[in-house]
Design an enzyme around this catalytic site. Structure first.
Site, PDB file in Angstrom:
ATOM      1  N   HIS A  19       0.847  -1.171   0.047  1.00  0.00           N
ATOM      2  CA  HIS A  19       0.468  -0.016  -0.393  1.00  0.00           C
ATOM      3  C   HIS A  19       0.978   1.206  -0.187  1.00  0.00           C
ATOM      4  O   HIS A  19       0.682   2.544  -0.841  1.00  0.00           O
ATOM      5  CB  HIS A  19      -0.700  -0.058   1.468  1.00  0.00           C
ATOM      6  CG  HIS A  19      -2.050  -0.920   1.514  1.00  0.00           C
ATOM      7  ND1 HIS A  19      -2.053  -1.913   2.620  1.00  0.00           N
ATOM      8  CD2 HIS A  19      -3.207  -1.947   0.688  1.00  0.00           C
ATOM      9  CE1 HIS A  19      -2.820  -2.188   2.302  1.00  0.00           C
ATOM     10  NE2 HIS A  19      -3.696  -2.693   1.455  1.00  0.00           N
ATOM     11  N   LYS A  43     -17.563  -7.065   5.669  1.00  0.00           N
ATOM     12  CA  LYS A  43     -16.301  -7.826   6.428  1.00  0.00           C
ATOM     13  C   LYS A  43     -15.749  -8.467   7.226  1.00  0.00           C
ATOM     14  O   LYS A  43     -16.003  -6.802   8.036  1.00  0.00           O
ATOM     15  CB  LYS A  43     -15.311  -6.577   5.489  1.00  0.00           C
ATOM     16  CG  LYS A  43     -14.888  -7.154   3.862  1.00  0.00           C
ATOM     17  CD  LYS A  43     -13.530  -6.413   3.782  1.00  0.00           C
ATOM     18  CE  LYS A  43     -13.222  -7.182   1.909  1.00  0.00           C
ATOM     19  NZ  LYS A  43     -11.928  -6.547   1.552  1.00  0.00           N
ATOM     20  N   ARG A  97      -1.972  -6.035  -8.057  1.00  0.00           N
ATOM     21  CA  ARG A  97      -1.244  -6.802  -8.208  1.00  0.00           C
ATOM     22  C   ARG A  97      -1.152  -7.729  -9.042  1.00  0.00           C
ATOM     23  O   ARG A  97       0.294  -8.234 -10.181  1.00  0.00           O
ATOM     24  CB  ARG A  97      -1.693  -8.114  -7.267  1.00  0.00           C
ATOM     25  CG  ARG A  97      -0.721  -6.929  -5.514  1.00  0.00           C
ATOM     26  CD  ARG A  97      -1.457  -7.958  -4.878  1.00  0.00           C
ATOM     27  NE  ARG A  97      -2.678  -7.443  -4.650  1.00  0.00           N
ATOM     28  CZ  ARG A  97      -3.629  -7.486  -3.451  1.00  0.00           C
ATOM     29  NH1 ARG A  97      -2.831  -7.905  -2.115  1.00  0.00           N
ATOM     30  NH2 ARG A  97      -4.750  -7.516  -3.006  1.00  0.00           N
ATOM     31  N   SER A 135      -2.684  -8.113   2.231  1.00  0.00           N
ATOM     32  CA  SER A 135      -3.154  -7.868   3.900  1.00  0.00           C
ATOM     33  C   SER A 135      -3.613  -9.968   4.582  1.00  0.00           C
ATOM     34  O   SER A 135      -3.392  -9.137   6.086  1.00  0.00           O
ATOM     35  CB  SER A 135      -3.835  -7.070   3.809  1.00  0.00           C
ATOM     36  OG  SER A 135      -4.609  -5.722   3.784  1.00  0.00           O
TER      37      SER A 135
HETATM   38  P1  ADP Z   1      -9.962  -4.187  -0.544  1.00  0.00           P
HETATM   39  O1  ADP Z   1     -10.588  -4.730   0.572  1.00  0.00           O
HETATM   40  O2  ADP Z   1     -11.051  -2.733  -0.934  1.00  0.00           O
HETATM   41  O3  ADP Z   1      -9.388  -4.976  -1.458  1.00  0.00           O
HETATM   42  P2  ADP Z   1      -7.073  -3.627   0.651  1.00  0.00           P
HETATM   43  O4  ADP Z   1      -6.532  -3.341   1.528  1.00  0.00           O
HETATM   44  O5  ADP Z   1      -6.483  -4.752   0.415  1.00  0.00           O
HETATM   45  O6  ADP Z   1      -8.751  -3.230  -0.097  1.00  0.00           O
HETATM   46  O7  ADP Z   1      -6.351  -3.249  -1.505  1.00  0.00           O
HETATM   47  C1  ADP Z   1      -7.169  -1.561  -0.891  1.00  0.00           C
HETATM   48  C2  ADP Z   1      -6.443  -1.489  -2.860  1.00  0.00           C
HETATM   49  O8  ADP Z   1      -4.412  -1.795  -2.598  1.00  0.00           O
HETATM   50  C3  ADP Z   1      -6.017  -2.332  -3.642  1.00  0.00           C
HETATM   51  O9  ADP Z   1      -6.816  -1.782  -5.081  1.00  0.00           O
HETATM   52  C4  ADP Z   1      -5.665  -3.646  -3.395  1.00  0.00           C
HETATM   53  O10 ADP Z   1      -5.524  -4.023  -4.898  1.00  0.00           O
HETATM   54  C5  ADP Z   1      -4.417  -2.866  -2.991  1.00  0.00           C
HETATM   55  N1  ADP Z   1      -3.223  -3.547  -3.052  1.00  0.00           N
HETATM   56  C6  ADP Z   1      -3.004  -3.878  -1.635  1.00  0.00           C
HETATM   57  N2  ADP Z   1      -1.672  -4.511  -1.884  1.00  0.00           N
HETATM   58  C7  ADP Z   1      -1.121  -4.374  -3.357  1.00  0.00           C
HETATM   59  C8  ADP Z   1       0.211  -4.562  -3.285  1.00  0.00           C
HETATM   60  N3  ADP Z   1       0.598  -5.814  -2.706  1.00  0.00           N
HETATM   61  N4  ADP Z   1       0.445  -4.189  -4.274  1.00  0.00           N
HETATM   62  C9  ADP Z   1      -0.075  -3.208  -5.252  1.00  0.00           C
HETATM   63  N5  ADP Z   1      -1.465  -2.688  -5.305  1.00  0.00           N
HETATM   64  C10 ADP Z   1      -1.692  -3.594  -3.029  1.00  0.00           C
END
Ligand code: ADP
Length: 172
Positions: A19, A43, A97, A135
């Site tokens: 992030h 969630k 990703r 995450s």
């Molecule tokens: P959500 O629960 O809305 O998917 P996340 O907190 O998991 O939200 O992620 C928020 C954004 O950050 C999403 O677009 C996700 O694809 C991106 N993201 C999370 N981890 C990574 C990573 N390792 N590399 C690139 N983008 C990421």
């Protein structure tokens, strides 16, 4: 002059170096980045919305200390487009990703466009070293006692360690 503002929404449960990498790249492209912590009504998150807001504020504040005016963290429990209107942001920022992210992200971008045609979604990719990072894996590794210090800010390692201790006590 109108400021170019990107809204970066997500659960951030917890915020990872992936992030942070996306936010770093976005700050090169936009005048302002707003990190939006979704309350995620449907969630089951490890950290509560209040905990996530405080943790992301702390990590973002420490990581981007020199650019405090350009990156802010807000919580939102309304529709994304409503929160974006409130903060005068026209661009949704999301990270991509792998192909596995594509379908969900494509649907989300299309839904947001249907709700608010003025909004554009922009996808950035993180450095290769974070392509596998999510995450969910961080939560699972930490709760099983693994070392996640390579994947998250020390503030998050500490918060996860506290949660896993509490989890152990609860299941005893
Ligand atoms: P959500 O629960 O809305 O998917 P996340 O907190 O998991 O939200 O992620 C928020 C954004 O950050 C999403 O677009 C996700 O694809 C991106 N993201 C999370 N981890 C990574 C990573 N390792 N590399 C690139 N983008 C990421």
């Amino acid at each position: 002059m109108t400021e170019n503002t990107a809204f970066y929404p997500g659960s951030f449960d917890p915020i990872t170096n992936g992030h942070i990498d996306i936010a770093t790249r976005a700050l090169k492209l936009f005048d302002r980045v707003i990190v939006g912590i979704a309350s995620s009504l449907n969630k089951n998150t490890l950290f509560s919305p209040e905990e996530r807001l405080l943790l992301v504020r702390e990590v973002i504040g420490k990581t981007f200390a020199q650019q405090k005016q350009r990156i802010i963290v807000v919580g939102f429990n309304s529709l994304l487009i409503e929160s974006m209107r409130e903060h005068k942001a026209k661009v949704v920022l999301r990270g991509m990703r792998a192909v596995s992210d594509f379908e969900f992200e494509f649907q989300l971008a299309s839904m947001n466009r249907a709700l608010e045609p003025q909004i554009e979604t922009i996808f950035l990719t993180a450095s290769e070293k974070y392509h596998f990072l999510s995450s969910r894996f961080v939560r699972e590794i930490a709760l099983m006692g693994g070392d996640v210090s390579a994947f998250v800010h020390p503030t998050i390692s500490k918060a996860l360690a506290k949660k896993s201790i509490r989890n152990k006590v609860d299941t005893q």
